[in-house]
Design a protein around this motif. Structure first.
Motif, PDB file in Angstrom:
ATOM      1  N   ALA A  96       0.852  -1.198   0.000  1.00  8.40           N
ATOM      2  CA  ALA A  96       0.000   0.000   0.000  1.00  8.40           C
ATOM      3  C   ALA A  96       0.887   1.248   0.000  1.00  8.40           C
ATOM      4  CB  ALA A  96      -0.910  -0.011   1.223  1.00  8.40           C
ATOM      5  N   SER A  97       1.419   1.572  -1.165  1.00 13.67           N
ATOM      6  CA  SER A  97       2.246   2.776  -1.277  1.00 13.67           C
ATOM      7  C   SER A  97       2.011   3.382  -2.660  1.00 13.67           C
ATOM      8  CB  SER A  97       3.723   2.421  -1.112  1.00 13.67           C
ATOM      9  OG  SER A  97       4.165   1.692  -2.238  1.00 13.67           O
ATOM     10  N   GLN A  98       2.578   4.551  -2.868  1.00 15.67           N
ATOM     11  CA  GLN A  98       2.489   5.187  -4.188  1.00 15.67           C
ATOM     12  C   GLN A  98       3.167   4.263  -5.203  1.00 15.67           C
ATOM     13  OE1 GLN A  98       1.163   8.325  -4.827  1.00 15.67           O
ATOM     14  NE2 GLN A  98       1.590   8.142  -6.996  1.00 15.67           N
ATOM     15  N   PRO A  99       2.447   3.797  -6.247  1.00  9.91           N
ATOM     16  CA  PRO A  99       3.077   2.873  -7.214  1.00  9.91           C
ATOM     17  C   PRO A  99       4.261   3.540  -7.917  1.00  9.91           C
ATOM     18  CG  PRO A  99       0.694   2.980  -7.533  1.00  9.91           C
ATOM     19  CD  PRO A  99       1.058   4.083  -6.571  1.00  9.91           C
ATOM     20  N   PRO A 100       5.286   2.759  -8.280  1.00 10.80           N
ATOM     21  CA  PRO A 100       5.383   1.328  -8.013  1.00 10.80           C
ATOM     22  C   PRO A 100       5.908   1.030  -6.599  1.00 10.80           C
ATOM     23  CG  PRO A 100       7.296   2.056  -9.277  1.00 10.80           C
ATOM     24  CD  PRO A 100       6.435   3.265  -9.070  1.00 10.80           C
ATOM     25  N   ALA A 101       5.356  -0.005  -5.984  1.00 11.16           N
ATOM     26  CA  ALA A 101       5.875  -0.476  -4.700  1.00 11.16           C
ATOM     27  C   ALA A 101       7.165  -1.234  -5.003  1.00 11.16           C
ATOM     28  CB  ALA A 101       4.854  -1.392  -4.023  1.00 11.16           C
ATOM     29  N   VAL A 102       8.261  -0.824  -4.381  1.00  9.06           N
ATOM     30  CA  VAL A 102       9.564  -1.449  -4.665  1.00  9.06           C
ATOM     31  C   VAL A 102       9.852  -2.538  -3.630  1.00  9.06           C
ATOM     32  CG1 VAL A 102      12.048  -1.060  -4.928  1.00  9.06           C
ATOM     33  CG2 VAL A 102      10.421   0.685  -5.715  1.00  9.06           C
ATOM     34  N   ILE A 103      10.234  -3.729  -4.128  1.00 13.56           N
ATOM     35  CA  ILE A 103      10.647  -4.827  -3.253  1.00 13.56           C
ATOM     36  C   ILE A 103      12.118  -5.106  -3.545  1.00 13.56           C
ATOM     37  CG2 ILE A 103      10.302  -7.263  -2.642  1.00 13.56           C
ATOM     38  CD1 ILE A 103       7.397  -6.988  -3.640  1.00 13.56           C
ATOM     39  N   LEU A 104      12.950  -5.007  -2.503  1.00 14.20           N
ATOM     40  CA  LEU A 104      14.382  -5.262  -2.651  1.00 14.20           C
ATOM     41  C   LEU A 104      14.694  -6.647  -2.076  1.00 14.20           C
ATOM     42  CD1 LEU A 104      17.152  -3.858  -3.433  1.00 14.20           C
ATOM     43  CD2 LEU A 104      17.395  -3.382  -0.990  1.00 14.20           C
ATOM     44  N   ILE A 188      10.463  -5.341  -8.619  1.00 12.08           N
ATOM     45  CA  ILE A 188      11.271  -6.204  -7.745  1.00 12.08           C
ATOM     46  C   ILE A 188      12.734  -6.091  -8.189  1.00 12.08           C
ATOM     47  CG2 ILE A 188      11.613  -8.519  -6.804  1.00 12.08           C
ATOM     48  CD1 ILE A 188       8.773  -9.219  -7.635  1.00 12.08           C
ATOM     49  N   VAL A 189      13.594  -5.677  -7.260  1.00 12.30           N
ATOM     50  CA  VAL A 189      15.019  -5.490  -7.560  1.00 12.30           C
ATOM     51  C   VAL A 189      15.809  -6.667  -6.994  1.00 12.30           C
ATOM     52  CG1 VAL A 189      17.024  -3.966  -7.323  1.00 12.30           C
ATOM     53  CG2 VAL A 189      14.705  -2.976  -7.433  1.00 12.30           C
ATOM     54  N   PRO A 214      12.702   0.953  -0.692  1.00  9.15           N
ATOM     55  CA  PRO A 214      11.694  -0.090  -0.871  1.00  9.15           C
ATOM     56  C   PRO A 214      10.654  -0.151   0.247  1.00  9.15           C
ATOM     57  CG  PRO A 214      13.746  -1.037  -0.072  1.00  9.15           C
ATOM     58  CD  PRO A 214      14.007   0.422  -0.290  1.00  9.15           C
ATOM     59  N   VAL A 215       9.437  -0.596  -0.105  1.00  9.97           N
ATOM     60  CA  VAL A 215       8.406  -0.811   0.930  1.00  9.97           C
ATOM     61  C   VAL A 215       8.657  -2.153   1.618  1.00  9.97           C
ATOM     62  CG1 VAL A 215       6.614   0.594  -0.147  1.00  9.97           C
ATOM     63  CG2 VAL A 215       6.768  -1.816  -0.755  1.00  9.97           C
ATOM     64  N   GLU A 216       9.328  -3.068   0.894  1.00 10.09           N
ATOM     65  CA  GLU A 216       9.670  -4.378   1.459  1.00 10.09           C
ATOM     66  C   GLU A 216      11.131  -4.693   1.131  1.00 10.09           C
ATOM     67  OE1 GLU A 216       7.987  -6.589   3.285  1.00 10.09           O
ATOM     68  OE2 GLU A 216       5.899  -5.984   3.099  1.00 10.09           O
ATOM     69  N   THR A 217      11.900  -5.044   2.165  1.00  8.12           N
ATOM     70  CA  THR A 217      13.266  -5.532   1.971  1.00  8.12           C
ATOM     71  C   THR A 217      13.285  -6.963   2.482  1.00  8.12           C
ATOM     72  OG1 THR A 217      14.115  -3.302   2.335  1.00  8.12           O
ATOM     73  CG2 THR A 217      15.710  -5.103   2.462  1.00  8.12           C
ATOM     74  N   LEU A 218      13.329  -7.911   1.553  1.00  8.89           N
ATOM     75  CA  LEU A 218      13.199  -9.322   1.917  1.00  8.89           C
ATOM     76  C   LEU A 218      14.552 -10.020   1.878  1.00  8.89           C
ATOM     77  CD1 LEU A 218       9.953 -10.210  -0.098  1.00  8.89           C
ATOM     78  CD2 LEU A 218      10.122  -9.521   2.288  1.00  8.89           C
ATOM     79  N   PHE A 219      14.833 -10.755   2.949  1.00 14.67           N
ATOM     80  CA  PHE A 219      16.081 -11.513   3.027  1.00 14.67           C
ATOM     81  C   PHE A 219      15.797 -12.953   2.623  1.00 14.67           C
ATOM     82  CE2 PHE A 219      19.247 -14.023   5.453  1.00 14.67           C
ATOM     83  CZ  PHE A 219      20.393 -13.491   4.889  1.00 14.67           C
ATOM     84  N   VAL A 220      16.489 -13.417   1.589  1.00 14.67           N
ATOM     85  CA  VAL A 220      16.278 -14.769   1.062  1.00 14.67           C
ATOM     86  C   VAL A 220      17.354 -15.680   1.641  1.00 14.67           C
ATOM     87  CG1 VAL A 220      16.071 -16.178  -1.021  1.00 14.67           C
ATOM     88  CG2 VAL A 220      15.346 -13.780  -1.074  1.00 14.67           C
ATOM     89  N   VAL A 221      16.924 -16.757   2.313  1.00 19.40           N
ATOM     90  CA  VAL A 221      17.894 -17.623   2.984  1.00 19.40           C
ATOM     91  C   VAL A 221      17.513 -19.094   2.816  1.00 19.40           C
ATOM     92  CG1 VAL A 221      16.739 -17.459   5.241  1.00 19.40           C
ATOM     93  CG2 VAL A 221      19.190 -17.930   5.160  1.00 19.40           C
TER      94      VAL A 221
END
Length: 455
Positions: A96-104, A188-189, A214-221
């Protein structure tokens, strides 16, 4: 996932089921067993200590509900604490942010980050109906950019081109600006895999984070690294403001220590589980459902969602209409059933979500091999449409031709025809409405009967 833990906990919790009241003495041995089961599952020691302490505090002297036995009450407490350790409820992405929502996306080398970018893009496009753009800022790994481009093309999402001679910050900035101009909902970056001890690389991702906001910073493990996954996530969280974790390769992790340690150690929620190699093998993480699976109670809600997503309603209606009109069940229908099962993660994927499956003997589980279903489909694919409609035509020379065409043996074709005949008989019972007869027939379809050939 959790196979070993489920097995240990199921047998441990049985021991307490006959108790009249929960006291410190009669739960002491059970708690010791629970502690050992969690440590063997590679759950981090601080998590185990805290978990056992909280279960003990809640269990001792607790008033047992009239509708439950003390054993059931104890299991209910263990389930509630498992949920609490993993985060109580599913935490969805905050878009829920001003598009585009950035996911790192951040993570170590080899954790499955690029694949997760593709899976997440597909999930957001298909389930959330978002217009998604993906970009690779990994300028170090050979062919990393090409890998994401190919993946994006395969799953039908848009790819923003980049090249190894560009700076990661410039790539992220250009992709986000393009996303704004072209009205994308999500960008998605993908970033380069890095070790948290590598200061230069950590400074670089901080710079990318700052520009991307980013609105979401996801750690992939990787789940298979056990409690190390939680410790690595904690180290990254100290450098980057993580919002959540994606746990990959969960299907190969029989212990489950990472899933039970990440939230407690990092304070960040697990948002998704990578459950296989296919592009749709990414599931939102539901702590309540996972706790239920750990305790051998299955995950019926996820199974229902899989059915709703993957069952071809049109084909199901056609089959139902065929039944109504008392038309026969042929090999074309049988192939359709096999394909639908494959879409749902195969027989083992379905069985894992059914209650009580952890209690099945190992030799029966071994017989349920999804490779058999792939072989069966290959055999049916080698038949002519006439043969699929009228299996009784398939005799000697036709069997040889079908076996050669599918790369199998004549005895494999014979086995498939036998299994199909059993299925056909069961369908006839269903048409006649004889549920008892149908259930009796089902026994022959279960492992150990004729449906799944033994080893």
């Amino acid at each position: 996932m959790f196979d070993n833990l489920t097995e240990r906990l199921s047998s441990t919790l049985k021991n307490i089921s006959g108790r009249g009241r929960l006291t410190e003495d009669n739960i002491k041995d059970t708690l010791r067993e629970v502690r050992m089961a969690l440590l063997e599952a590679d759950v981090a020691l601080p998590v185990v200590r805290d978990f056992v302490k909280r279960v003990k505090e809640r269990a001792v002297g607790t008033e047992v509900s009239k509708s439950l036995t003390p054993g059931q009450e104890f299991i209910k407490i263990v389930q509630a604490e498992l949920e609490a350790v993993m985060g109580d409820t599913n935490e969805a992405l905050d878009l829920a942010s001003q598009p585009p929502a950035v996911i790192l996306m951040a993570g170590l080398q080899g954790a499955g980050k690029t694949t997760s970018v593709g899976k997440l893009g597909k999930l957001l496009k298909e389930r959330n109906k978002k217009k998604v753009l993906v970009v690779s800022a990994d300028v170090y790994r050979p062919a990393a950019i090409k890998q994401l481009e190919t993946l994006a093309s395969d799953i039908g999402i848009d790819f923003f081109p980049s090249s190894p001679d560009q700076k990661p910050v410039a790539i992220a900035q250009a992709a986000i600006e393009h996303g704004k101009r072209k009205f994308y909902d999500v960008v998605i970056v993908d970033t380069a895999g890095r070790l948290h001890v590598d200061e230069a690389m950590m400074d670089e991702i901080k710079a990318v984070h700052k520009i991307a906001n980013p609105v979401e910073t996801l750690f992939v493990v990787d789940a298979m690294t056990g409690q190390d996954a939680a410790n690595t996530a904690k180290a990254f969280n100290e450098a980057l403001p993580l919002t959540g974790v994606i746990l990959t390769k969960v299907d190969g992790d029989a212990r489950g220590g990472a899933a039970l340690s990440v939230r407690h150690i990092t304070g960040k929620p697990i948002k998704f589980l990578g459950v296989g190699e296919k592009t749709d093998a990414l599931e939102p993480f539901h702590p309540d459902r996972v706790a239920s699976r750990i305790l051998g109670m299955g995950d019926v809600l996820s199974l229902i969602e899989d059915l709703e997503r993957n069952v071809d309603k049109e084909k199901a209606e056609q089959l139902a209409k065929k039944f109504k009109e008392k038309k026969g069940f042929d090999l074309e229908d049988f192939r359709g059933q096999l394909q639908q099962m494959k879409n749902m993660g195969g027989m083992m994927g379905m069985m894992d979500k059914l209650p009580g499956m952890s209690q099945l003997p190992g030799n029966i589980k071994d017989q349920v091999d999804d490779k058999i279903f792939v072989q069966m489909e290959a055999i049916i694919n080698s038949m002519t449409s006439k043969e699929r409609e009228r299996p009784e035509l398939i005799k000697g020379s036709r069997k040889k031709r079908i076996a050669a065409g599918s790369g199998t043996q004549v005895q494999d074709v014979n086995r498939l025809l036998k299994q199909f005949t059993q299925m056909q008989k069961m369908m006839k019972k269903m048409q006649k409405g004889g549920m008892k007869n149908m259930m009796r027939n089902m026994k022959g379809m279960m492992p150990g009967g004729g449906m799944f050939p033994g080893r």
